[in-house]
Design a protein around this motif. Sequence first.
Motif: not given
Length: 102
Positions: A17-44
Amino acid sequence: MQQGTVPESTRSPAPRDDERLAEARRRVAAIKGFYIHLIVFVAVIVSLALLNGASGDPWWVQWVLLGWGIGVLAHALAVFGRGSKLVSEWEKRKIKELLEEK
């Protein structure tokens, strides 16, 4: 509940469960990073297009859009594409290999 047993709500998660939680957190961080990148891209890009339009100069903003857009597309493929699964599996194998060395 029997005497001496720990209630389920207070038990620590199993290692799997710890491994799955760590993987889920890593995946959420990657998705969040992409959306931040996309928002900055559009704004600029919008800001640069307005600036380019207001200046009356020949259009140059499309080159920024094209170059950075390729980067955003690559980021999207890395996060949402099949490649992200391959990278994730490689990371797991490499971590396991390094842990077994010690």
